[in-house]
Write an enzyme that holds these catalytic residues in place. Sequence first.
Site, mmCIF file in Angstrom:
data_model
loop_
_atom_site.group_PDB
_atom_site.id
_atom_site.type_symbol
_atom_site.label_atom_id
_atom_site.label_comp_id
_atom_site.label_asym_id
_atom_site.label_seq_id
_atom_site.Cartn_x
_atom_site.Cartn_y
_atom_site.Cartn_z
ATOM 1 N N ARG A 230 51.155 -21.712 42.388
ATOM 2 C CA ARG A 230 51.449 -22.467 41.120
ATOM 3 C C ARG A 230 51.001 -23.818 41.030
ATOM 4 O O ARG A 230 50.615 -24.315 40.153
ATOM 5 C CB ARG A 230 52.927 -22.502 40.901
ATOM 6 C CG ARG A 230 53.590 -23.022 39.584
ATOM 7 C CD ARG A 230 53.167 -22.216 38.331
ATOM 8 N NE ARG A 230 53.698 -23.253 37.120
ATOM 9 C CZ ARG A 230 52.883 -24.115 36.740
ATOM 10 N NH1 ARG A 230 51.796 -24.197 37.328
ATOM 11 N NH2 ARG A 230 53.308 -24.717 35.779
ATOM 12 N N ASP B 59 54.571 -14.253 29.755
ATOM 13 C CA ASP B 59 55.757 -14.918 29.201
ATOM 14 C C ASP B 59 55.779 -14.461 27.508
ATOM 15 O O ASP B 59 54.763 -14.179 27.088
ATOM 16 C CB ASP B 59 55.499 -16.436 29.237
ATOM 17 C CG ASP B 59 56.888 -17.205 28.934
ATOM 18 O OD1 ASP B 59 57.679 -17.293 29.986
ATOM 19 O OD2 ASP B 59 57.356 -17.265 27.634
ATOM 20 N N ARG C 298 62.423 -11.501 36.568
ATOM 21 C CA ARG C 298 62.191 -12.696 37.201
ATOM 22 C C ARG C 298 61.862 -12.627 38.754
ATOM 23 O O ARG C 298 62.038 -13.570 39.586
ATOM 24 C CB ARG C 298 62.994 -13.985 36.793
ATOM 25 C CG ARG C 298 63.031 -14.612 35.627
ATOM 26 C CD ARG C 298 61.657 -15.429 35.372
ATOM 27 N NE ARG C 298 61.465 -15.773 33.956
ATOM 28 C CZ ARG C 298 61.994 -17.045 33.352
ATOM 29 N NH1 ARG C 298 62.446 -17.851 34.353
ATOM 30 N NH2 ARG C 298 61.889 -17.339 32.256
ATOM 31 N N ARG D 284 59.376 -19.101 40.979
ATOM 32 C CA ARG D 284 59.661 -20.163 41.867
ATOM 33 C C ARG D 284 60.580 -20.282 43.234
ATOM 34 O O ARG D 284 60.456 -20.940 43.903
ATOM 35 C CB ARG D 284 60.259 -21.240 41.025
ATOM 36 C CG ARG D 284 59.128 -21.842 40.068
ATOM 37 C CD ARG D 284 59.739 -22.932 39.218
ATOM 38 N NE ARG D 284 60.572 -22.266 38.399
ATOM 39 C CZ ARG D 284 61.132 -22.828 37.009
ATOM 40 N NH1 ARG D 284 60.797 -23.965 36.718
ATOM 41 N NH2 ARG D 284 62.045 -22.142 36.364
ATOM 42 N N TYR E 77 62.362 -19.646 19.357
ATOM 43 C CA TYR E 77 61.832 -20.740 20.111
ATOM 44 C C TYR E 77 60.749 -21.172 18.937
ATOM 45 O O TYR E 77 60.292 -22.362 19.014
ATOM 46 C CB TYR E 77 60.851 -19.978 21.213
ATOM 47 C CG TYR E 77 61.895 -20.037 22.404
ATOM 48 C CD1 TYR E 77 62.074 -20.912 23.302
ATOM 49 C CD2 TYR E 77 62.534 -18.662 22.724
ATOM 50 C CE1 TYR E 77 62.765 -20.720 24.407
ATOM 51 C CE2 TYR E 77 63.191 -18.525 23.837
ATOM 52 C CZ TYR E 77 63.476 -19.470 24.712
ATOM 53 O OH TYR E 77 64.284 -19.356 25.772
HETATM 54 O O1 CP3 Z 1 60.211 -11.300 35.292
HETATM 55 C C1 CP3 Z 1 59.128 -11.718 35.777
HETATM 56 O O2 CP3 Z 1 59.153 -11.421 37.038
HETATM 57 C C2 CP3 Z 1 58.045 -11.541 34.967
HETATM 58 C C3 CP3 Z 1 57.778 -12.780 34.422
HETATM 59 C C4 CP3 Z 1 58.414 -13.351 32.997
HETATM 60 C C5 CP3 Z 1 58.488 -14.572 33.130
HETATM 61 N N1 CP3 Z 1 59.023 -15.295 31.759
HETATM 62 C C6 CP3 Z 1 57.765 -15.779 33.782
HETATM 63 C C7 CP3 Z 1 58.089 -17.323 33.767
HETATM 64 C C8 CP3 Z 1 59.125 -13.045 32.162
HETATM 65 C C9 CP3 Z 1 59.481 -11.532 32.006
HETATM 66 C C10 CP3 Z 1 59.458 -14.035 31.380
HETATM 67 C C11 CP3 Z 1 60.486 -13.892 30.095
HETATM 68 C C12 CP3 Z 1 60.793 -14.805 29.406
HETATM 69 N N2 CP3 Z 1 60.392 -16.150 28.977
HETATM 70 C C13 CP3 Z 1 61.973 -14.910 28.469
HETATM 71 C C14 CP3 Z 1 63.000 -13.570 28.620
HETATM 72 C C15 CP3 Z 1 63.793 -13.578 29.811
HETATM 73 C C16 CP3 Z 1 64.869 -14.542 30.152
HETATM 74 O O3 CP3 Z 1 64.590 -15.209 31.294
HETATM 75 O O4 CP3 Z 1 65.785 -14.745 29.761
HETATM 76 C C17 CP3 Z 1 62.259 -15.953 28.050
HETATM 77 C C18 CP3 Z 1 63.329 -16.634 27.244
HETATM 78 C C19 CP3 Z 1 61.053 -16.862 28.345
HETATM 79 C C20 CP3 Z 1 60.674 -18.352 27.636
HETATM 80 C C21 CP3 Z 1 60.721 -19.207 28.857
HETATM 81 N N3 CP3 Z 1 59.592 -19.247 29.968
HETATM 82 C C22 CP3 Z 1 61.395 -20.449 29.301
HETATM 83 C C23 CP3 Z 1 62.476 -20.914 28.627
HETATM 84 C C24 CP3 Z 1 60.859 -20.957 30.383
HETATM 85 C C25 CP3 Z 1 61.215 -22.415 31.017
HETATM 86 C C26 CP3 Z 1 62.516 -22.180 31.812
HETATM 87 C C27 CP3 Z 1 61.972 -21.911 33.177
HETATM 88 O O5 CP3 Z 1 62.837 -20.982 33.910
HETATM 89 O O6 CP3 Z 1 61.271 -22.709 33.847
HETATM 90 C C28 CP3 Z 1 59.686 -20.117 30.768
HETATM 91 C C29 CP3 Z 1 58.917 -20.600 31.843
HETATM 92 C C30 CP3 Z 1 58.702 -19.540 32.817
HETATM 93 N N4 CP3 Z 1 58.327 -18.029 32.542
HETATM 94 C C31 CP3 Z 1 58.382 -19.568 34.491
HETATM 95 C C32 CP3 Z 1 58.178 -18.193 35.024
HETATM 96 C C33 CP3 Z 1 57.904 -17.723 36.388
HETATM 97 C C34 CP3 Z 1 58.693 -20.914 35.189
HETATM 98 C C35 CP3 Z 1 57.584 -21.741 35.054
HETATM 99 C C36 CP3 Z 1 56.823 -22.283 36.071
HETATM 100 O O7 CP3 Z 1 56.907 -21.461 37.174
HETATM 101 O O8 CP3 Z 1 56.349 -23.400 35.973
#
Ligand code: CP3
Length: 358
Positions: free
Chosen positions: A51, A88, A38, A42, A164
């Site tokens: 965003r 994602d 990540r 944000r 999910y």
């Molecule tokens: O690592 C990186 O920089 C690359 C981008 C990346 C995202 N999601 C962007 C994201 C990666 C590798 C993921 C993987 C991901 N997504 C996982 C596995 C890794 C982990 O963190 O456990 C999972 C379980 C998800 C599913 C997911 N995506 C959830 C549960 C959420 C909501 C929670 C949250 O943090 O907001 C997301 C949204 C998400 N994916 C965001 C980002 C930057 C935030 C959304 C936003 O910016 O509005």
Amino acid sequence: MSSLKAAGMREPRAGSSKKLIRTLRGRTDAVPPIWMMRQAGRYLPEYRQIRARTGSFLDLCYSPELACEVTLQPIRRYGFDAAILFADILLVPHALGQNVEFREGEGPVLEKIADGRALAALSMGGLHEVLAPVYETVSRVREGLDGETALIGFCGAPWTVATYMVGGRGSSDQKEARLAAYGEAWFPSLIDLLVEASAEYLCAQIEAGAEVVQIFDTWAGNLAASEFERWCVTPVADLVSRVKARYRDVPVIGFPRGCGSGYAAFAELTGVDGVGLDSAVDPAWAARSIDRSVVLQGNLDPLAVVAGGRALRDGVAAIESAFAGRAHVFNLGHGLVPETPPEHVAEVVELVRSGAGG
Ligand code: CP3
């Protein structure tokens, strides 16, 4: 696959000079390569700015221009050894035809797969067409990177993506998927479909320019010990062997978060080149117990990065000394959280690069 750009020569050659790739092939360096899960997101003001201009989070993931920009933001700021594709893990269910939405403040919401009929409605048919913008992002990012920064592609592991798909949203215990795994006749077919789709997805990312791939099994740790091999190790092993059958030389990292003593079996049985350790794993235990043929990645607590100061410095030093003398990729034990001060990330990079701990 015929609609994909023919980019067969992009696979990293055995002699790649990129630090992350050399480390994943087993080379030990005094200063390990560093990237952070990540690392785009944000906590970065430049991410929040982009965003705010995009509609939904999915729109951002499917916009090659913006997703490429967001992928490169942390590289410009910190000079990490690797960029990770901005996308994602839930794009795969979306591309299989499931309804997926990201709601502000709520996270992902999916139309639940609760029976064989809902599963039968999913299809591989549109997979590459829906995911084509992601492959385009990969190509653009690769073009935007210098000769030292590696590009990591990724997908969710079948188990984690299934949690999910079945639960319809994130949860702390994955109850619905765990129950389905115990009793529902359709559940193994869902896992098989995810293995197949994820293998296709990773191979297409590699064709487009990804040089390493990571498989995120974020919810591996909630599986009972008796279920871990069936739903985590076996599907990941299957996925890895499908990718390696086509791209033998592309390193694969597995991240079975929270699986405790299961890490040893995961490292031994899945065929991954590297394992990502979560922060609960004692690095000294991992260095002792996991075979040297598997490269260790991790595992600074993301909250130590938020806290900064002594917690951050001691955390970095403990990891560096535990992994000294073996191939190691510096990373966190899970993703950076939104409240992380960006300057604390810079401090971690400086400490690691100055060899402060080792
Ligand atoms: O690592 C990186 O920089 C690359 C981008 C990346 C995202 N999601 C962007 C994201 C990666 C590798 C993921 C993987 C991901 N997504 C996982 C596995 C890794 C982990 O963190 O456990 C999972 C379980 C998800 C599913 C997911 N995506 C959830 C549960 C959420 C909501 C929670 C949250 O943090 O907001 C997301 C949204 C998400 N994916 C965001 C980002 C930057 C935030 C959304 C936003 O910016 O509005």
